[in-house]
Design an enzyme around this catalytic site. Sequence first.
Site, mmCIF file in Angstrom:
data_model
loop_
_atom_site.group_PDB
_atom_site.id
_atom_site.type_symbol
_atom_site.label_atom_id
_atom_site.label_comp_id
_atom_site.label_asym_id
_atom_site.label_seq_id
_atom_site.Cartn_x
_atom_site.Cartn_y
_atom_site.Cartn_z
ATOM 1 N N HIS A 451 8.836 1.712 -53.965
ATOM 2 C CA HIS A 451 7.850 0.830 -53.340
ATOM 3 C C HIS A 451 8.494 -0.494 -52.955
ATOM 4 O O HIS A 451 8.653 -1.373 -53.796
ATOM 5 C CB HIS A 451 6.657 0.625 -54.295
ATOM 6 C CG HIS A 451 5.539 -0.151 -53.680
ATOM 7 N ND1 HIS A 451 4.892 -1.164 -54.324
ATOM 8 C CD2 HIS A 451 4.972 -0.042 -52.459
ATOM 9 C CE1 HIS A 451 3.963 -1.659 -53.519
ATOM 10 N NE2 HIS A 451 3.990 -1.001 -52.389
ATOM 11 N N GLU A 463 9.663 -1.404 -56.637
ATOM 12 C CA GLU A 463 9.112 -0.670 -57.784
ATOM 13 C C GLU A 463 9.588 0.780 -57.695
ATOM 14 O O GLU A 463 9.365 1.442 -56.681
ATOM 15 C CB GLU A 463 7.584 -0.736 -57.784
ATOM 16 C CG GLU A 463 7.061 -2.115 -58.164
ATOM 17 C CD GLU A 463 5.555 -2.246 -58.013
ATOM 18 O OE1 GLU A 463 4.924 -2.832 -58.903
ATOM 19 O OE2 GLU A 463 4.999 -1.788 -56.997
#
Length: 596
Positions: A451, A463
């Site tokens: 992410h 992430e």
Amino acid sequence: MARQFDTVGVVGLGTMGAGIVEVFARNGLAVVAVEVDDAARERGRATVVASTDRAIARGKLSARDRDALLDRISFEVGLDGLAGADLVVEAVPEHLDLKQRIFADLDRICKPSAILATNTSSLSVTEISVATGRPNQVLGIHFFNPAPIMRLVEVVRSVVTAPDVVADVEALCARLGKTDVTITDRAGFIANALLFGYLNHAVSMYESHYATREDIDAAMKLGCGLPMGPLALMDLIGLDTAYEILDTMYRRGGRDRRHAPVPLIKQMVTAGLLGRKSGRGFYTYEKAGSPVVVPDDETPGATDPAAADGARAIAKVGVVGSGTMATGIVEVFAKSGYEVVSVTRGDEKSAQMRETMTASLTKAVVRGKLAEADRDAALARVTWTSAIEHLADVDLVVEAVVEELSVKKALFANLDEICKPGVVLATTTSSLPVIECAVASNRAADVVGLHFFNPAPIMPLVEVVRTIRTSPEAVATARAVCASLGKTAVVCADRSGFIVNALLFPYLNDAVKMLEASYSTADDIDYAMKLGCGYPMGPFELLDVVGLDVALSIQRELYLELREPGFAPAPLLEHLVTAGYLGRKTGRGFRDHTSR
Ligand SMILES: NC(=O)c1ccc[n+]([C@@H]2O[C@H](COP(=O)([O-])OP(=O)(O)OC[C@H]3O[C@@H](n4cnc5c(N)ncnc54)[C@H](O)[C@@H]3O)[C@@H](O)[C@H]2O)c1
């Protein structure tokens, strides 16, 4: 006529009280600083001395001014020395009965004209005030931690606080160089009402091993630009104080389960792990009261974890998609020396992407951040294609197509047929379950979430999402790749919102609910979070940038997954989205941007 404040008193010289003493003394007021016994008084004195010493070391205070400052403070035991004070600020632990007892004593001891103030974070100022015979001269003066640094003060008036008392205290705040927001008596006022649900949620993530303490804190610092992560902040606030604040907010604030203190907090308090002040909380500190974190059992090893966990070698990367995220991600990889295959749905899209990336890199060249030769080399590393078969020899695929599960699942099924074995397959989804893509691919162990944040070339955080089927090698590969891109990777489990959005959006939604309830204005709420908590933007500024529609859809996802009543989207947010007020992109959101 406005009151003169010459001598002020401070009761309790702990985390907050010692800082408040310093604020007053720095601004020329005589301070009577009161503790409960000799040992606590000396601890309080040492805190003030250490803080002013730090100010000298940073060149913010001269030794002479420090001596004058300390001369203005009289450190005492017991309340009797407060008889001549014009104003007393109480900063003892967050217990109603203790505060009421102290206010009854202060009422007896202090001169009739004195204003009595509490620094409580969550208790009812009104309930404290009725312990005195002068509730009209009682109010809240809520400083933020660390008091000498944070600019905000929340001035809390009860229904009976006299307007002239409020006005005089507001003027005093200005003299102290503080910005005040004046509000009524509600649990948590502005800042804590918005902060503590978030802090408690972060502790629950840590408690459930959703992510490590370092990763939770890094995610919020790097993903949102906050001055510190939530667990480090809990340590700074003090876990005992945080527990009391949460507990009171739960009871006073409509029994919102998000304020019910996570059991781990109570356990840590019982074990004496109170945060910085006791030398250990979520982190371990050099010594009690020190801000310096030292390694402990939970500190990630010094050896590169990626290498130890069998990260796979990555040389060639495929990026699927042609939107903002895909374009930024292609740029990031190409700039870091990877060969990139960019797959779009057609030559026109590819041409657009190439143009955008060229413009972005050229901007970096103009700014002197990138050599022309490096720009050309980065562009030369990208193969632009609309044929997905070109992913046959890549080592990593990053999918950044439209946020629709059916489209992503079809793509992952397709990747299974095209890609060679052992390839790590990543999705950049910000709201869909990664496990859905993993199962669709038939190679669940190789699938992770990556992410990135927007704009990908600039934001330092990624992430890395591991599903219950992701292999340690795939996670290690993802981490190693992020490190090679100069990004910080934080690893978390596959739950809606991952770390950042799950912690950020409920807070934004709460701010909307606070506005909707007419507790305060958008400007004051924005001020409170910026000046009280050091946030780079207030919640309404941020919502207008992010887009209200985006915020609403993320909040809906969180609500649907967790079924937490407190996560239900604020009706005002829904109405604004329906009305087409989506933020900066439409010229109007919480604020009108057309005339600016
Ligand atoms: N910690 C924060 O970040 C923060 C921020 C804003 C407001 N507050 C509020 O400030 C208040 C104090 O919190 P804290 O974190 O500084 O607590 P703390 O535990 O660090 O300090 C409290 C101090 O009060 C002293 N004390 C206890 N009984 C006393 C008495 N009868 N007379 C004189 N002194 C007494 C204790 O010895 C201790 O030194 C609380 O109401 C809290 O909610 C805390």
